[in-house]
Design a protein around this motif. Structure first.
Motif, PDB file in Angstrom:
ATOM      1  N   THR B  47       0.811  -1.075   0.066  1.00  0.00           N
ATOM      2  CA  THR B  47      -0.098  -0.020  -0.034  1.00  0.00           C
ATOM      3  C   THR B  47       0.908   1.205   0.080  1.00  0.00           C
ATOM      4  O   THR B  47       0.691   1.972  -0.946  1.00  0.00           O
ATOM      5  N   GLN B  89      -8.129   1.084  -0.523  1.00  0.00           N
ATOM      6  CA  GLN B  89      -8.244  -0.278   0.105  1.00  0.00           C
ATOM      7  C   GLN B  89      -9.423  -0.238   0.995  1.00  0.00           C
ATOM      8  O   GLN B  89     -10.150  -0.865   0.835  1.00  0.00           O
ATOM      9  N   ASP B 175      -6.102  -1.192  -4.991  1.00  0.00           N
ATOM     10  CA  ASP B 175      -5.707  -1.711  -3.895  1.00  0.00           C
ATOM     11  C   ASP B 175      -6.631  -2.895  -3.534  1.00  0.00           C
ATOM     12  O   ASP B 175      -7.657  -2.516  -2.775  1.00  0.00           O
ATOM     13  N   GLU B 176      -6.299  -4.286  -3.556  1.00  0.00           N
ATOM     14  CA  GLU B 176      -7.165  -5.293  -3.185  1.00  0.00           C
ATOM     15  C   GLU B 176      -8.649  -5.071  -3.377  1.00  0.00           C
ATOM     16  O   GLU B 176      -9.515  -4.967  -2.815  1.00  0.00           O
TER      17      GLU B 176
ATOM     18  N   GLY D 157      -2.808  -2.703   6.324  1.00  0.00           N
ATOM     19  CA  GLY D 157      -4.154  -3.343   6.446  1.00  0.00           C
ATOM     20  C   GLY D 157      -4.293  -4.581   7.100  1.00  0.00           C
ATOM     21  O   GLY D 157      -4.840  -4.804   7.906  1.00  0.00           O
TER      22      GLY D 157
HETATM   23 MG   LIG Z   1      -2.257  -2.802   1.925  1.00  0.00          MG
END
Ligand SMILES: [Mg+2]
Ligand SMILES: Nc1ncnc2c1ncn2[C@@H]1O[C@H](COP(=O)(O)OP(=O)(O)OP(=O)(O)O)[C@@H](O)[C@H]1O
Ligand SMILES: Nc1ncnc2c1ncn2[C@@H]1O[C@H](COP(=O)(O)OP(=O)(O)OP(=O)(O)O)[C@@H](O)[C@H]1O
Ligand SMILES: [Mg+2]
Lengths: 294, 256, 338, 254, 388
Positions: B47, B89, B175-176, D157
């Motif tokens: 990220t 994200q 992002d994801e 995350g």
């Molecule tokens: Mg991340």
């Protein structure tokens, strides 16, 4: 002995006085930050509670003959109670909403409180005598310092220090900071958040009242005594940023001093200097001196 | 000097957070028109890397080139206008607008009428149709006019992708993209990404190996802020280092 | 579009009002404040920026327009334009500073800056300090038409207000207005979509300030003076109350709010006496002296009880009756989809 | 009303059985503001059981967990925890009965450091479960040990996800509501999590899992509930997983 | 009789809810009502009605109310009109509508100078009289070096300039001036500098809270302890002294056009006022009563309520009552009358409630007020008489 053509007596006197005003600012802005943190409310009523503190002190002394020191404890407690009442009955319903409603509600409450005390006590104000133990004037050689003002400085700094420790260094403080961000979740960890919130608000306004009692003998106790003060405090909060307690206290002291030095060297600007500084800070450091930009 | 067929390149890209080095001298090369996946263990720096490439963070050192031009110092909004669009994200939407309006906001920018406060909004009517198309593509057609708050987490993410597409990006950074989606949605989005990838370049972070394996042309594996391995799925997944660091020793089935 | 018809009716009524015995000067004052409140609403209701310093634009414009008319002898139309211009300019400067802070800070910054301007107005000679700028002549429109007659001025003011309202309405419906809506929702996202958020905000702020300035200038033209109360923060508070009371983010709410609040300020005393007479509750007699308390109560009531404001609540009741179809179908579609 | 018949031993409303259940939910309805999300959810979990809620996006699984915690705007029905009715309780009340909740959006506090986040939830006065020590936790999630001083939301995350789980392991709660915990985690970590859950199960924790990641949930769960449109539409034990594959295929296309 | 619409309406327009409510406010209303009652409630057989409005210290509210009164309510005379901003604005409206405006509440010298109007009477005082009388008197007594604390707006400037001029005329000298903003909560710094100047007198060219705070602080720092510097309040009301308390205010010098305990007449009326309000009247409230009576008498005498006739009558008749002695309304609309120099008593000297002043000397109307010749009122220049 002169500094920039000013008698040393005046300059040093000025510094101490600035420090004193700075202390009032400090205690008020501290309370503001505390409340804003947890309630997401800019407490416009803060000025009114400051006034109420002074007024209660006056009432206690004039109606019940209680002395200054007693009122220094009782008045904040009483105001704190009023605060808790306000929080429970009104503010509580606004937490899910935008900040601005809190500001407007407290503005309304301010008008009511000031209006009521005006209609009872008039506007020209009441005078409140400092306790005899503090009436003297300390001769510091380079200046005459009324003992009472020295006490104001000591007293308010003590309060700020205590508050800082409680919030930055204790588990309770950590819970406070967490509840600041996500009260629902903190509740889901088994913490009674609503109670925490009321108490926090109560405490915030109580110290405002404390400042009010401190101010009573220095300023005239009048319904509007908090009004012009609070806006200056807003500016200070903007300058310091409500992020850190130490930050807002330091800013307050610095600006108090700056303000009173301006009174000395360029009186015309003394009313506006704080706001000018704010404008400057916004230009060079938008997040505020101690605030972390979000 | 940068390669002509590389749309995005980083040279010695590094970012430190008070002492801690999250991204450490990464030389990334994204070939034009490909789907490029960044994988790696949690905290590897994916990220951060993303945020650097999209200017949401400024690199401590290193350079970034987009289409051969250096963009290391450019503003986020400026990059976006050049066609480098990212999705977040944590999903980002306009909660009290409907999905159509959400997408329309994105479609509006290229019209260049954003500041014309004297014009009537009639000029925007034609956007709706296109917006609906995009929503259908991500399977939100049915929700076009519901308030966005009421969408579930997964739907919000789908909407976000639709919005990103609306800006018809040259380079998409996802992002994801499938995070928080049910499998059916995952497949739809995978298909969707493959669909939109022609004529575009896509750089994405993804933990869902099933998906990565199915669409990524190139995979870069990060670890501790550095490139651990690079290549197509076969070669990367064969790499013992990667197995050990990322996929784990047990059978890979757990990874979705 | 937004019930044009109702608007026309309203306009017709206003045009006829003086003949129906309404008091022109009072009506004109109402229009000035209605415009003022609406200008604030553009910012507060549609961009979600609470400006607590709008009195600065209103008041300074009032002074400048005043001196344009009195000291420079400029014609009224010019004075009004100057007023709007000054508002815009001031708005640009204050805006540049204020938009550097978000959320509630924005309110505090504007409040503080306005306070600074207030002190400035107290000190500079040309405002006449606390005596105010007095005896401003109305002059002749386009150098020809004398506005000394209340009725003539009334129709001029009506025209100007109508145009100003139309303008604001247009801004709200413009593409620009759309983005403001998005901005209000989620700033970060708006940035990531490639919009220059600060410039958007600034433009909105300037437009709003210009309208506030126009309102201030018009007020000086109508009443013939400008005083410190126009610049004081309580004026900002009052105009916020108007907006809130009428309904944030509703088109005509602020105007309604303005009518009520201004009416209250001028008529509360007589209203109180009347209440006292009908209800025989002595307390009401003193209502006149409690304007600030009453105002406070209104704030509290608005925030706690009907946050949508009068117009907002009415609109909602309407919706309630015609239970919003999208909402339901939305749910149903969800079920089909799943 | 497409409500499937639910198998015998888990027939709801049988209080004799209910009393032994650690968690027993009947006819649970929940609202977000105006919108009615849960339309009568029935589920139960015995002490030491791992129960998984499956379903599509938006089927109402997260909401079920929120409703059990008392975090939805309004809720109706009955929720018994260790036999105690909690429908009228505030979240803090529910939590004090030993319920730990790990939200879908993780809920890491920006104002607190990683470790402060970890230490935040107060230990329950009468710790029912066996609280994990800081050492155990750091051993389980090395990233956290490494980043302990860093600000909560500055974690990656995945690190945030780990933190969110770790946080409720040291409170002494013995009933965990876990929402999409494998989300955004690298396979290695997902495996660790699987191990953790088995361990907790062994320590007689009751665990309600909401998972998209069927492969992660499958081997762990004793029982599965399938949700649709805010209702339980199917429920079966792991033993019958194989024969259910087909239905699930159709429902969730796994 | 010639009473338009059969009723004489008097409108008391004052600040009941803001910073001036103590010196005017409800008290002014009571005073006006008392005047009407004393007069018998009827004039020329027509009933007299007193109306009131609170302008909350907002000029626009004041002006709108006044217009509305004149146009829709046929109000014949507006009363009080404090503060200056309101007086000036309403005076313009009254001129336009040819109705009588009696500014008993406003002290600005503008009102009877540049801004004078044939329909406006400035009745109780003007700041010139307040300041110069005091300065002259004190200078003569040897207190001839002054240092001014000036509030930084129009009032402050005019207070300071008038007194500085008077001081120089009396051969005294100004040692310095320090400006402070309005709402300055704390003037201690300014006082310290004033103290350092070693001026014999510290002149407070400010009002209300500013003055009060200054005096408190002076006491706190022992600046005006006996034998040290003197403090002179250039615009002080008895309500200020009351709120300060004698402990802080004792020994300071001030000018007042009226003191309740001066003679039997003033005492008698003031005690009736006290009975109604629980406070002794300020000179503004007393002025409202006196001027209202003067107006009603004029109506009676001229047999009509038409503004011009009544005004002429009021000008003709000298005023000698509980409020004013040797009072005359001049062409510039200013009612000149004797002024009194007072010293604030010490707690010991004070024998009864509100026993605050010792009248040191009387300044005759001529000396107290600026001569017509020194005025820039157009009405004076051309000796225009109202209405003609
Ligand atoms: Mg991340
Ligand atoms: N703002 C920050 N301040 C300090 N440390 C940070 C910050 N942002 C990220 N980090 C650290 O840098 C490392 C890389 O973070 P990053 O978010 O890039 O990981 P990631 O590859 O995205 O992991 P995940 O797959 O879990 O999202 C992490 O250890 C994180 O703690
Ligand atoms: N804050 C909210 N306000 C209104 N409706 C909501 C809100 N949050 C969720 N919903 C609605 O509730 C329904 C269930 O949402 P929930 O998050 O429980 O679904 P889920 O099964 O957890 O799906 P996901 O995998 O996306 O989390 C969704 O249809 C969504 O539209
Ligand atoms: Mg969910």
């Amino acid at each position: 002995m002169e500094i920039f053509g000013m008698p040393l007596q005046a300059v040093s006197g000025q510094l101490v006085l600035g420090l004193m005003n700075g202390c009032f600012y400090a205690v008020l802005s501290l309370g503001l930050s505390l409340i804003f943190g947890l309630l997401n409310v800019i407490n416009f009523t803060h000025g009114a509670f400051f006034m109420l503190g002074a007024l209660f002190a006056w009432m206690g002394t004039n109606y019940f003959g209680l002395d200054y020191w007693l009122m220094l404890v009782i008045a904040p407690l009483a105001v704190g109670a009023v605060g808790v009442l306000v929080e429970r009955s009104m503010l509580r319903r606004l937490y899910k909403l935008d900040h601005l409603y809190g500001l407007l509600l407290t503005l309304g409450v301010t008008l009511i409180l000031e209006g009521l005390s005006r209609s009872v006590y008039g506007v020209s104000g009441l005078s409140y005598a400092a306790p005899d133990s503090l009436t003297g004037v300390l001769d510091l050689g380079f200046m005459m310092l009324p003992a009472y003002r020295a006490w104001v400085v000591v007293g308010s700094l003590a309060v700020c220090g205590a508050a800082w420790w409680a919030i930055e260094r204790t588990q309770l403080g950590a819970l406070l900071r967490a509840a600041t961000e996500n009260p629902r979740l903190v509740a889901a960890f088994g913490v009674d958040v609503p109670r925490m919130v009321s108490l926090n608000y109560g405490f915030g306004v109580a110290i405002a009242a404390f400042a009010g009692v401190l101010a009573a003998p220095v300023m005239q106790v009048s319904p509007l005594m908090g009004q012009s003060l609070i806006i200056t405090v807003f500016a200070i909060v903007v300058i310091g940023g409500m992020g850190s307690i130490a930050g807002s206290v330091l800013t307050s002291l610095a600006l108090g001093v700056l303000e009173s030095l301006t009174k000395l060297f360029y009186p015309e600007a003394s009313a506006t200097v704080v706001f000018a500084v704010m404008a400057l800070v916004l230009l060079v450091r938008p997040a505020g001196l101690f605030g972390q930009s979000k | 000097m940068t390669h002509a067929d590389m749309i995005l390149e980083s040279k010695g890209l590094t970012r430190q957070f008070n002492g801690f080095t999250a991204v450490n001298g990464i030389d990334l090369r994204v070939r034009r028109g490909t789907i490029h996946a960044l994988i790696g263990p949690n905290g590897a720096g994916k990220t951060t890397c993303f945020n650097l490439l999209t200017k949401f963070l400024t690199p401590t050192s290193g350079h970034i080139f987009f289409d051969g031009r250096e963009i290391t110092r450019a503003e986020p909004a400026a990059i976006a206008r050049r066609g480098v669009i990212r999705s977040f994200q944590i999903s980002a939407v306009f909660p009290h607008l409907t999905p159509v309006e959400n997408v329309a906001i994105a479609l509006q920018r290229p019209l260049g009428v954003s500041f014309s406060f004297w014009k009537s909004d009639a000029v925007l009517e034609r956007l709706r149709e296109r917006a609906l198309e995009l929503l259908d593509e991500v399977g939100l057609g049915a929700y076009a006019d519901v308030k966005t708050v009421e969408l579930s987490y997964g739907h919000k993410r789908a909407l976000e992708i639709a919005t990103t597409l609306a800006m018809d990006p040259v380079l998409m950074l996802l992002d994801e993209p499938t995070q928080g989606m049910g499998h059916e949605d995952v497949d739809r989005v995978t298909a969707l990404i493959r669909k939109v990838s022609d004529g575009r370049t896509i750089l994405m972070v993804e933990h869902n190996m099933k998906m990565v394996s199915s669409i990524a042309d190139t995979i870069t594996v990060l670890q501790r802020g550095e490139i651990l391995a690079e290549g197509d799925y076969a070669s990367v997944s064969a790499n013992p280092l990667v197995k050990e660091a990322y996929m784990g020793t047990e059978d890979e089935s757990l990874a979705h | 579009m937004h019930n044009r018809f109702a608007l026309l009716v309203a306009f017709a009524v206003l045009a006829a009002a003086p003949w129906l015995g309404a008091y022109p000067v009072f009506l004109m004052k109402l229009m000035c404040f209605a415009l003022f409140a609406t200008s604030l609403n553009l910012l507060l209701g549609y961009v979600g920026l609470l400006s607590f310093g709008h009195a600065a634009f209103f008041g300074v414009a009032a002074y400048v327009a005043g001196s344009a008319l009195r000291d420079r002898g400029l014609p009224p139309e010019v004075a009004l334009l100057v007023g709007a211009g000054v508002g815009a300019a001031l708005g640009f400067v204050m805006g540049l500073l204020a938009i550097r802070r978000k959320g509630i800070y924005f309110a505090m910054v504007t409040l503080a800056l306005a306070q600074m301007i207030y002190f400035f107005c107290v000190q500079v000679p040309f405002t006449g300090g606390e005596d105010g700028m007095q005896g401003v002549p109305r002059g002749r429109l386009f150098g020809a038409l004398s506005l000394d007659d209340d009725l003539t001025l009334y129709y001029v003011v009506l025209a100007v207000s109508a145009v100003a309202f139309a303008f604001i309405g247009r801004v709200i419906d413009s593409p620009f207005g759309r983005i403001l809506g998005a901005l209000k929702e989620n700033e970060a996202r708006t940035v990531s979509l490639g919009y220059d958020v600060d410039r958007l905000k600034l433009l909105a702020f300037v437009i709003s300030a210009a309208c506030a300035g126009l309102a201030g200038a018009m007020k000086t033209l109508v009443l013939g003076f400008a005083t410190l109360s126009d610049v004081h923060w309580t004026m900002s508070g009052t105009v916020i109350l108007m907006t809130l009371l009428g309904g944030l983010g509703t088109r005509y709410g602020p105007a309604v709010g303005a009518v009520i609040v201004v009416g209250l300020e001028t008529k509360l005393a007589s209203f109180g006496t009347w209440l006292g007479e009908v209800t025989h509750i002595a307390w009401f007699q003193g209502l006149g002296e409690s304007v600030s308390i009453v105002t406070g109560v209104m704030f509290v009531a608005c925030v706690l009880l009907f946050r949508r404001g009068i117009v907002g609540e009415i609109a909602r009741l309407r919706e309630r009756r015609v239970q919003t179809p999208e909402h339901l179908t939305g749910r149903m579609m969800q079920n089909d989809a799943a | 009303m497409n409500r499937l018949h639910i198998e015998a031993p888990y027939e709801t409303g049988n209080d004799a059985v209910a009393c032994e259940d650690a968690l027993h939910v009947t006819g649970l309805e929940a609202w977000y503001g105006e919108s009615h999300i849960l339309h009568g959810v029935d589920l139960r979990a015995a002490r030491g059981e791992v129960v998984t809620l499956l379903g599509r996006n938006g089927s109402g699984r997260s909401t079920t967990l929120k409703a059990i915690m008392g975090l939805t705007d309004t809720r109706r029905g009955s929720i018994r925890i260790d036999g105690r009715e909690t429908i009228g309780m505030e979240p803090q009340g529910v939590a004090r009965l030993g319920v730990g909740y790990c939200p879908e959006e993780r809920g890491i506090f920006a104002g607190l450091s990683c470790e402060e986040n970890l230490m935040l939830p107060p230990r329950l006065p009468d710790a029912r479960g066996s609280p994990m020590s800081l050492e155990e936790i750091y051993a389980m999630f090395p990233n956290l040990a490494e980043r302990r001083a860093s600000q909560g939301t500055r974690l990656s995350g995945g690190e945030q996800q780990m933190l969110a789980i770790a946080r409720i392991l040291r409170t002494g709660a013995n009933m965990l509501l876990l929402d999409e915990i494998s989300e955004g985690l690298a396979p290695v970590i997902v495996q660790t999590l699987a191990r953790v859950i088995r361990l907790l199960k062994a320590r007689a924790f009751t665990i309600l899992l909401v998972e998209q990641n069927f492969r992660f949930a499958a081997p762990l769960a004793d029982r599965f509930y399938v949700m649709e449109h805010g209702r339980i539409v199917d429920a079966f034990e792991s033993a019958r997983l194989a024969e259910k594959k087909a239905t699930l295929q159709a429902l969730l296309n796994i | 009789a010639e009473i338009s619409d059969g009723v004489v309406k008097i409108g008391v327009l004052t600040d009941m809810s803001s910073i001036f409510s103590d010196i005017g406010g409800k008290g002014s209303l009571v005073a006006a009502q008392m005047a009407v009652d004393d007069f018998g409630g009827k004039v020329l057989g027509a009933p007299i009605k007193v109306m009131s409005a609170d302008h909350q210290n907002k000029t626009d509210v004041a002006a709108t109310v006044a217009r509305e009164w004149f146009d829709n309510q046929q109000v014949d005379m507006v009363q009080d009109m404090l503060p200056s901003s309101v007086a000036l604005a309403v005076s313009n409206v009254a001129k336009e509508k040819h109705r009588i405006a009696i500014a008993s509440g406003a002290g600005t010298t503008k009102l009877s100078n540049e801004a004078c109007s044939p329909y406006t009477i400035q009745y109780s005082y003007d700041t010139y009289a307040l300041t110069t009388s005091l300065v002259k008197a004190m200078a003569r007594a040897g207190d001839n070096s002054w240092y001014f604390l000036t509030v930084d707006y129009a009032l402050g400037a005019s207070l300071k300039n008038d007194s500085a001029a008077a001081l120089n005329a009396a051969g005294g000298e100004v040692l310095g001036e320090l400006k402070h903003p309005m709402h300055a909560a704390d003037l201690s710094s300014n006082l310290l500098q004033a103290q350092a100047s070693h001026a014999k007198v510290i002149g407070l060219a400010n009002a209300g809270a500013g003055t009060v705070n200054a005096i408190k602080t002076a006491r706190e720092f022992g600046i005006n302890a006996p034998g040290k510097q003197k403090i002179a309040g250039l615009q002080m009301f008895i309500s200020d002294v009351h709120s300060l308390g004698l402990k802080s205010a004792q020994g300071m010098m001030l000018t007042t056009p009226f003191y309740w305990d001066r003679d039997d007449a003033s005492r008698a009326w003031s005690q009736r006022f006290y009975a109604k309000t629980g406070r002794m009247p300020t000179f503004i409230q007393a002025g409202v009563h006196s001027s209202t009576l003067h107006y009603l008498n004029a109506v009676q005498a001229s047999g009509t309520d038409s503004s011009d006739a009544v005004l002429a009558q009021m000008r003709k008749t000298p005023v000698n009552d509980f409020f004013a002695t040797n009072g005359v309304i001049r062409a510039d609309g200013l009612m000149v009358h004797d002024m009194y120099i007072a010293e604030v008593k010490s707690p010991e000297q004070s024998k009864k409630p509100w026993d605050y002043y010792t009248i040191k000397q009387t300044i005759s109307a001529q000396d107290a007020y600026a001569p017509l010749s020194a005025r820039h009122c157009p009405l004076v220049a051309g000796k225009v008489v109202a209405g003609k």
